[in-house]
Design a protein around this motif. Structure first.
Motif, PDB file in Angstrom:
ATOM      1  N   CYS A  51      22.682  -0.644  -4.930  1.00 40.48           N
ATOM      2  CA  CYS A  51      22.996  -0.533  -6.374  1.00 40.48           C
ATOM      3  C   CYS A  51      22.659   0.712  -6.752  1.00 40.48           C
ATOM      4  N   LEU A  52      21.748   0.782  -6.713  1.00 43.28           N
ATOM      5  CA  LEU A  52      20.587   1.916  -6.955  1.00 43.28           C
ATOM      6  C   LEU A  52      20.689   3.754  -7.203  1.00 43.28           C
ATOM      7  N   GLY A  53      21.972   3.772  -5.590  1.00 44.71           N
ATOM      8  CA  GLY A  53      22.963   4.934  -5.892  1.00 44.71           C
ATOM      9  C   GLY A  53      21.368   6.343  -5.595  1.00 44.71           C
ATOM     10  N   ALA A  54      22.189   7.268  -6.093  1.00 43.69           N
ATOM     11  CA  ALA A  54      21.100   8.334  -6.509  1.00 43.69           C
ATOM     12  C   ALA A  54      19.943   8.195  -7.549  1.00 43.69           C
ATOM     13  N   LEU A  55      20.097   7.040  -7.968  1.00 38.91           N
ATOM     14  CA  LEU A  55      19.229   7.001  -8.530  1.00 38.91           C
ATOM     15  C   LEU A  55      17.457   7.012  -8.284  1.00 38.91           C
ATOM     16  N   GLN A  56      17.605   5.855  -6.361  1.00 38.93           N
ATOM     17  CA  GLN A  56      16.848   5.592  -5.695  1.00 38.93           C
ATOM     18  C   GLN A  56      15.727   4.290  -5.844  1.00 38.93           C
ATOM     19  N   THR A  57      15.358   4.073  -8.139  1.00 35.44           N
ATOM     20  CA  THR A  57      14.770   3.402  -8.524  1.00 35.44           C
ATOM     21  C   THR A  57      15.564   3.797  -9.754  1.00 35.44           C
ATOM     22  N   THR A  58      15.405   2.466 -10.552  1.00 37.96           N
ATOM     23  CA  THR A  58      15.800   1.974 -12.150  1.00 37.96           C
ATOM     24  C   THR A  58      14.293   1.754 -12.868  1.00 37.96           C
TER      25      THR A  58
ATOM     26  N   GLY B  78       4.473  10.474  -6.886  1.00 38.21           N
ATOM     27  CA  GLY B  78       5.793  10.704  -7.656  1.00 38.21           C
ATOM     28  C   GLY B  78       7.503  10.464  -7.059  1.00 38.21           C
ATOM     29  N   ASP B  79       6.474  10.101  -5.271  1.00 40.35           N
ATOM     30  CA  ASP B  79       7.975   9.502  -4.607  1.00 40.35           C
ATOM     31  C   ASP B  79       8.791   8.335  -4.779  1.00 40.35           C
ATOM     32  N   ALA B  80       9.759   8.771  -5.639  1.00 41.69           N
ATOM     33  CA  ALA B  80      11.018   7.940  -6.019  1.00 41.69           C
ATOM     34  C   ALA B  80      11.724   6.993  -5.125  1.00 41.69           C
ATOM     35  N   ALA B  81      11.973   7.657  -4.183  1.00 42.11           N
ATOM     36  CA  ALA B  81      12.783   7.822  -2.593  1.00 42.11           C
ATOM     37  C   ALA B  81      11.680   7.021  -1.932  1.00 42.11           C
ATOM     38  N   GLY B  82      10.024   6.850  -1.450  1.00 46.18           N
ATOM     39  CA  GLY B  82       9.798   6.954  -1.042  1.00 46.18           C
ATOM     40  C   GLY B  82       8.784   4.982  -1.556  1.00 46.18           C
TER      41      GLY B  82
ATOM     42  N   PRO C 147      11.182   3.121 -14.576  1.00 44.46           N
ATOM     43  CA  PRO C 147      10.572   5.036 -15.064  1.00 44.46           C
ATOM     44  C   PRO C 147       9.215   5.169 -15.389  1.00 44.46           C
ATOM     45  N   ASP C 148       8.674   4.022 -14.754  1.00 42.37           N
ATOM     46  CA  ASP C 148       7.412   4.696 -14.758  1.00 42.37           C
ATOM     47  C   ASP C 148       6.941   3.732 -12.914  1.00 42.37           C
ATOM     48  N   LEU C 149       7.258   4.630 -12.022  1.00 44.67           N
ATOM     49  CA  LEU C 149       6.768   3.923 -10.590  1.00 44.67           C
ATOM     50  C   LEU C 149       5.752   2.981 -10.205  1.00 44.67           C
TER      51      LEU C 149
ATOM     52  N   GLN D  56       1.114  -1.226   0.139  1.00 47.62           N
ATOM     53  CA  GLN D  56      -0.006   0.218  -0.121  1.00 47.62           C
ATOM     54  C   GLN D  56       0.900   0.775  -0.029  1.00 47.62           C
ATOM     55  N   ALA D  57       1.811   1.047   0.713  1.00 46.65           N
ATOM     56  CA  ALA D  57       3.453   2.657   0.781  1.00 46.65           C
ATOM     57  C   ALA D  57       3.407   2.370  -0.756  1.00 46.65           C
ATOM     58  N   MET D  58       3.937   1.633  -1.271  1.00 50.36           N
ATOM     59  CA  MET D  58       4.050   2.201  -2.312  1.00 50.36           C
ATOM     60  C   MET D  58       3.379   2.157  -3.811  1.00 50.36           C
ATOM     61  N   LEU D  59       2.112   1.667  -3.673  1.00 53.12           N
ATOM     62  CA  LEU D  59       1.604   2.294  -4.033  1.00 53.12           C
ATOM     63  C   LEU D  59       0.912   3.857  -3.984  1.00 53.12           C
ATOM     64  N   ASP D  60       1.003   4.257  -2.626  1.00 54.84           N
ATOM     65  CA  ASP D  60       0.173   5.123  -2.591  1.00 54.84           C
ATOM     66  C   ASP D  60       2.037   6.481  -2.768  1.00 54.84           C
ATOM     67  N   ARG D  61       3.186   6.024  -2.768  1.00 55.00           N
ATOM     68  CA  ARG D  61       4.875   6.834  -3.074  1.00 55.00           C
ATOM     69  C   ARG D  61       4.778   6.559  -4.499  1.00 55.00           C
ATOM     70  N   ALA D  62       3.865   5.788  -4.845  1.00 54.64           N
ATOM     71  CA  ALA D  62       3.810   5.725  -6.562  1.00 54.64           C
ATOM     72  C   ALA D  62       3.056   7.294  -7.066  1.00 54.64           C
ATOM     73  N   GLU D  63       1.398   7.319  -6.551  1.00 57.21           N
ATOM     74  CA  GLU D  63       0.199   7.274  -7.331  1.00 57.21           C
ATOM     75  C   GLU D  63       1.673   8.809  -7.156  1.00 57.21           C
TER      76      GLU D  63
END
Length: 226
Positions: A167-174, A128-132, A176-178, A119-126
């Motif tokens: 591995c992700l470093g400053a990218l937070q995620t690989t 646009g919070d890559a770090a979250g 393109p679409d959270l 649920q947290a992932m879905l909320d943060r994706a909506e």
């Protein structure tokens, strides 16, 4: 047998607290790969003597998150492409083992344990919070392993999950679409709840293999330690 009175002890030592803070700083990129750690500087910043700092650093050396180089000092590890592949192979083995235990009578436990992070992932994706999303992703896989009920698997997975974040470093995620990242975890949770064992294991392997392929583009050269 005689009864011996023992003095109460603190649940967590100063060294453990410092190790946790350093570990979290590595996870979140506050201490970047290749950074040198100074014992005196850290002792001053934490407001403690050098002893607990030295012990905390040695704990992280033993975990593989710090590297001690003779006559040079202690550094945050740097990860090569070969390291990335090995990390995900190891995670596949450990999380696959956790899945085997989960599918043998612990499906409901795992499904419920994974719900908050999904649920947290879905909320943060909506939002646009890559770090979250990245933080929730890590909590998902921590919860997955914990749901197997094996403390040893939990210990084995902890460092690998930290290394994954590195591995992700400053990218937070690989991704393109959270939203895609979040939906992959939704699908894995739903499979754990009801799908056949071969399908659940296949989804996990595909998830790990896809992550390696996404990360390959970011590793073009072997880093020089320190």
């Amino acid at each position: 047998m005689s009864v011996v009175d023992f003095e109460p002890v603190d649940q967590r030592s100063t060294a453990e607290v410092i190790a946790d803070k350093l570990r979290e700083a590595i996870v979140r990129g506050g201490l970047e790969p290749g950074s040198q750690l100074g014992e005196a500087d850290l002792a001053a910043r934490f407001g403690v003597s050098r002893g607990p700092v030295r012990e905390a650093m040695q704990r992280l050396v033993s975990e593989g998150l710090l590297r001690s180089i003779r006559n040079r000092g202690i550094f945050v590890i740097e990860l090569t492409l070969a390291d990335v592949v090995d990390i995900y192979r190891s995670r596949t083995a450990i999380e696959g083992g956790a899945l085997t235990l989960i599918l043998d009578g612990r499906r409901e436990i795992a499904y419920e344990a994974l719900t908050p992070s999904v649920q947290a992932m879905l909320d943060r994706a909506e939002a646009g919070d890559a770090a979250g999303v990245s933080d929730a992703d890590r909590r998902f896989h921590e919860a997955l392993v914990a749901a197997a009920g094996s403390p040893r698997l939990v210990r084995a997975a902890r460092t690998l999950l930290i290394e994954t974040r590195m591995c992700l470093g400053a990218l937070q995620t690989t991704y393109p679409d959270l939203g895609v990242q979040a939906q992959e975890h939704v699908a894995l949770r739903e499979a754990i709840g009801a799908a056949t064992a071969p399908r659940v294991h296949r989804l996990l392997r595909d998830h790990m293999d896809d992550a390696v392929q996404r990360l390959r583009g970011g590793y073009t050269a072997e880093p020089i330690p320190g």
